[in-house]
Scaffold this motif. Sequence first.
Motif, PDB file in Angstrom:
ATOM      1  N   PRO A 167      -4.124  12.791  -1.789  1.00 29.63           N
ATOM      2  CA  PRO A 167      -2.978  13.384  -1.635  1.00 29.63           C
ATOM      3  C   PRO A 167      -2.072  12.883  -0.705  1.00 29.63           C
ATOM      4  O   PRO A 167      -0.926  13.027  -0.579  1.00 29.63           O
ATOM      5  N   ASP A 168      -2.832  12.013   0.132  1.00 32.72           N
ATOM      6  CA  ASP A 168      -1.796  11.375   1.271  1.00 32.72           C
ATOM      7  C   ASP A 168      -1.096  12.398   1.850  1.00 32.72           C
ATOM      8  O   ASP A 168       0.094  11.994   2.538  1.00 32.72           O
ATOM      9  N   PHE A 169      -1.804  13.172   2.441  1.00 32.73           N
ATOM     10  CA  PHE A 169      -1.159  14.466   3.009  1.00 32.73           C
ATOM     11  C   PHE A 169      -1.655  14.910   4.526  1.00 32.73           C
ATOM     12  O   PHE A 169      -1.704  15.638   5.165  1.00 32.73           O
ATOM     13  N   ASP A 220       0.948  -1.037   0.041  1.00 23.28           N
ATOM     14  CA  ASP A 220       0.070   0.217   0.066  1.00 23.28           C
ATOM     15  C   ASP A 220       0.941   1.274  -0.038  1.00 23.28           C
ATOM     16  O   ASP A 220       2.199   1.241   0.142  1.00 23.28           O
ATOM     17  N   HIS A 221       0.116   2.466  -0.070  1.00 22.19           N
ATOM     18  CA  HIS A 221       1.119   3.628  -0.140  1.00 22.19           C
ATOM     19  C   HIS A 221       2.052   4.089   0.887  1.00 22.19           C
ATOM     20  O   HIS A 221       2.677   4.954   0.760  1.00 22.19           O
ATOM     21  N   SER A 222       1.665   3.363   2.095  1.00 19.85           N
ATOM     22  CA  SER A 222       2.457   3.766   3.272  1.00 19.85           C
ATOM     23  C   SER A 222       4.157   3.477   3.070  1.00 19.85           C
ATOM     24  O   SER A 222       4.764   4.216   3.535  1.00 19.85           O
ATOM     25  N   LEU A 228       6.746  13.486  -8.163  1.00 22.57           N
ATOM     26  CA  LEU A 228       5.398  13.489  -8.825  1.00 22.57           C
ATOM     27  C   LEU A 228       4.267  12.412  -8.323  1.00 22.57           C
ATOM     28  O   LEU A 228       4.718  11.069  -8.232  1.00 22.57           O
ATOM     29  N   TRP A 229       3.238  12.919  -7.583  1.00 24.76           N
ATOM     30  CA  TRP A 229       2.399  11.878  -6.979  1.00 24.76           C
ATOM     31  C   TRP A 229       1.147  11.773  -7.837  1.00 24.76           C
ATOM     32  O   TRP A 229       0.168  12.481  -7.835  1.00 24.76           O
ATOM     33  N   LEU A 230       0.977  10.745  -8.411  1.00 24.61           N
ATOM     34  CA  LEU A 230      -0.082  10.317  -9.279  1.00 24.61           C
ATOM     35  C   LEU A 230      -1.117   9.519  -8.588  1.00 24.61           C
ATOM     36  O   LEU A 230      -0.752   8.354  -8.186  1.00 24.61           O
ATOM     37  N   ASP A 231      -2.151  10.123  -8.169  1.00 22.76           N
ATOM     38  CA  ASP A 231      -3.116   9.612  -7.099  1.00 22.76           C
ATOM     39  C   ASP A 231      -4.372  10.074  -7.081  1.00 22.76           C
ATOM     40  O   ASP A 231      -4.376  11.589  -7.442  1.00 22.76           O
ATOM     41  N   ALA A 232      -5.317   9.584  -6.653  1.00 24.30           N
ATOM     42  CA  ALA A 232      -6.727  10.023  -6.481  1.00 24.30           C
ATOM     43  C   ALA A 232      -6.624  11.027  -5.182  1.00 24.30           C
ATOM     44  O   ALA A 232      -7.486  12.036  -4.948  1.00 24.30           O
ATOM     45  N   LEU A 264       3.182   6.226  -8.284  1.00 20.62           N
ATOM     46  CA  LEU A 264       2.174   5.773  -8.832  1.00 20.62           C
ATOM     47  C   LEU A 264       1.128   4.885  -8.201  1.00 20.62           C
ATOM     48  O   LEU A 264       1.199   3.551  -7.949  1.00 20.62           O
ATOM     49  N   ASP A 265       0.026   5.551  -7.711  1.00 22.06           N
ATOM     50  CA  ASP A 265      -1.028   4.865  -6.847  1.00 22.06           C
ATOM     51  C   ASP A 265      -2.223   4.249  -7.944  1.00 22.06           C
ATOM     52  O   ASP A 265      -2.599   4.975  -9.044  1.00 22.06           O
ATOM     53  N   VAL A 266      -2.514   3.107  -7.830  1.00 19.66           N
ATOM     54  CA  VAL A 266      -3.254   2.392  -8.778  1.00 19.66           C
ATOM     55  C   VAL A 266      -4.578   3.140  -9.044  1.00 19.66           C
ATOM     56  O   VAL A 266      -5.419   3.256 -10.092  1.00 19.66           O
TER      57      VAL A 266
END
Length: 310
Positions: free
Chosen positions: A126-128, A95-97, A120-124, A225-227
């Motif tokens: 922001p995981d912020f 996972d993105h962790s 470059l964060w490609l994601d739905a 790259l997040d799915v």
Amino acid sequence: MRCRILGAPVQDGAGRLGCEMGPSALRTAGLVPALLALGHEVEDLGAIQPAPREQVSHQNPALKALPEIVAWTTAISEAAYQASEDAMPIFLGGDHSISAGTVSGVARHARKVGRPLFVLWLDAHPDFHTLDTTTSGNLHGVPLAYASGRPGFAGTFPDLPAAVDPTRICTFGLRSVDPAERLALKESGVIVHDMRAIDEHGIAPLLSAFLKRVADEGGLLHVSLDVDFLDPSIAPAVGTTVPGGATFREAHLAMEMLSDSGLVTSLDLVELNPFLDERGRTATLMVDLTASLMGRRIMDRPTRSHSGGY
Ligand code: MG
Ligand code: MG
């Protein structure tokens, strides 16, 4: 190019189990042969092992699997730093962790070689979130905040060897942002190109402006790259689907532009949950996108890539 593949089979940061199988699915979908066919040298280092788990606690009772994710972050960060030395690392999540570790490790390498790191964060998403603002408690929602040095991680997460300057981070494809994240993004200066911006302007001008900046400043570029950057209709194997994602053509265009730029120095492929996939089509798409990023051209793409029904 010399590539190093590192598996990071982490699933404790996500709300649903299954991302642990991500590295296996990406290998099964032919990642290594695809890279070899493009003339790259590939070294598969297998799976990263988490560091010994330590006692860690935090005042936010919602946080899930905190000691596990801290242990993974420690190990992944060190592995990312080592692997960046003389090759391009490709991290298979998980996972993105995992990106708390990959980005911090790559940032440490960038500092060592005296070059600025761009992300470059490609994601739905922001995981912020910080450890204080997350309400779901799923730690795949915090890696970008951690890696960019947002407050609230010290004493709980591993000390950051080198924080990424938030103004060198570009989030791309956002369409699900929590209020606390929205505020933090604004305050920190992270570049935000949400789906509306992509609809209004298109992928090409937004991405090329960012790539020009990376080139002008002599930067290294990490791509995450997040799915769920992709539309669920073409990439169903993710626990956090959000409608309205990047299309097949938009995603390949982004990858080909990244390839043309020659700027990408490290890559995350994250959030693939094979348990939710349909006959491996999401894994196959992620491998095809990676191949595009690594130099495969549309004219060279074998017809069988298009016969999977998506
Ligand atoms: Mg994500
Ligand atoms: Mg996401």
